[in-house]
Design an enzyme around this catalytic site. Sequence first.
Site, mmCIF file in Angstrom:
data_model
loop_
_atom_site.group_PDB
_atom_site.id
_atom_site.type_symbol
_atom_site.label_atom_id
_atom_site.label_comp_id
_atom_site.label_asym_id
_atom_site.label_seq_id
_atom_site.Cartn_x
_atom_site.Cartn_y
_atom_site.Cartn_z
ATOM 1 N N HIS A 1 0.874 -1.184 0.000
ATOM 2 C CA HIS A 1 0.000 0.000 0.000
ATOM 3 C C HIS A 1 0.908 1.230 0.000
ATOM 4 C CE1 HIS A 1 1.127 0.028 4.187
ATOM 5 N NE2 HIS A 1 0.588 -1.164 4.363
ATOM 6 N N HIS B 1 4.080 1.336 2.190
ATOM 7 C CA HIS B 1 5.268 0.673 1.630
ATOM 8 C C HIS B 1 5.892 1.498 0.511
ATOM 9 C CE1 HIS B 1 2.837 -2.956 3.003
ATOM 10 N NE2 HIS B 1 3.963 -3.136 3.650
HETATM 11 P P1 AMP Z 1 5.208 -5.140 6.415
HETATM 12 O O1 AMP Z 1 4.943 -5.508 4.995
HETATM 13 O O2 AMP Z 1 3.973 -4.913 7.223
HETATM 14 O O3 AMP Z 1 6.205 -6.056 7.076
HETATM 15 O O4 AMP Z 1 5.907 -3.708 6.362
HETATM 16 C C1 AMP Z 1 7.082 -3.505 5.621
HETATM 17 C C2 AMP Z 1 7.653 -2.161 5.972
HETATM 18 O O5 AMP Z 1 6.700 -1.150 5.636
HETATM 19 C C3 AMP Z 1 7.951 -2.024 7.465
HETATM 20 O O6 AMP Z 1 9.164 -1.300 7.621
HETATM 21 C C4 AMP Z 1 6.756 -1.241 7.947
HETATM 22 O O7 AMP Z 1 7.022 -0.478 9.111
HETATM 23 C C5 AMP Z 1 6.490 -0.326 6.763
HETATM 24 N N1 AMP Z 1 5.112 0.156 6.803
HETATM 25 C C6 AMP Z 1 3.988 -0.589 6.936
HETATM 26 N N2 AMP Z 1 2.906 0.210 6.997
HETATM 27 C C7 AMP Z 1 3.349 1.480 6.914
HETATM 28 C C8 AMP Z 1 2.720 2.767 6.943
HETATM 29 N N3 AMP Z 1 1.406 2.887 7.073
HETATM 30 N N4 AMP Z 1 3.496 3.870 6.828
HETATM 31 C C9 AMP Z 1 4.860 3.741 6.707
HETATM 32 N N5 AMP Z 1 5.504 2.576 6.686
HETATM 33 C C10 AMP Z 1 4.769 1.452 6.787
#
Ligand code: AMP
Length: 283
Positions: A34, A37
Amino acid sequence: MVIFKKINDLKEWLSIQKKDGKTIGFVPTMGALHRGHTSLVGLSVAQGNHTVCSVFVNPTQFNDKEDFNKYPLTPEADIALLAAAGCHVLFLPAVEEMYPAGFEAQKAYSFGYLESILEGAKRPGHFKGVGQIVGRLLEIVEPNKLYMGQKDYQQCQVVKDLIRQMSIGDKTELMVSPTVREADGLAMSSRNTRLTESQRAIAGIIYQCLVSIQSKQGISPFSVVEKECKDLMEAKGLAPEYVALADAGDLTLLDDYESGRKMVALIATKLGSVRLIDNLVLE
Ligand code: AMP
């Protein structure tokens, strides 16, 4: 954008870029991408890095099997979003590629206090899994900059400690990027797609609670604000796991606001079967 599924192919590409004097920015994710990311990818690209994004739903960081089984997978949409964000490489490994000798054989790290509180306490083994996969990815990619979201505040602290334990601080800098939110304040998360329409309609309450924790600084004791937030969430049908206040630097849990201290408010809650987390660094 090039897609690699094998470590050796990715490494070959990386060595050509590095020989060419390019800096490498790395964004590890679990997919179902989203704007949160893509903001990380966009930042890495804007800072002039050849940018690698990995999509890998890491089994070892899920303490809840149902959460793992229900984790959304949207590979086609992920590819389109990453290409549009200017990502250079998508690394899309299979489980056997990342854990060739099995989960137990993969090097694990301990994070002491950091993994004993908040997410660590509620999700036993979660940060061990995060350390395993991020450690393995860092060994493969050896990025100049690692981009992670403030959305996962405790994870950022854990990864900072991982970089210290791996003694790669001189090579790899952790860049923490702000949380991207929906219009009602809900932090973007891959898990949001699992909310029903009525659950989604009330989920903005989490951010409202964080803002109220910030605004009641110096007005009410934190214990009172904490109870107000929990009561409000429960009244709306959420099941809060914690509403916490901590030192923004080392995550020491605090009973009350402390003037002159940089603090962060953190919330974890269930909404139906979906578990959501968010945080706000207090101004
Ligand atoms: P995930 O796919 O949930 O493991 O997240 C991958 C990376 O994207 C991690 O470093 C998360 O902290 C970051 N991330 C996830 N959601 C958000 C968001 N809403 N805003 C900024 N970074 C995000």
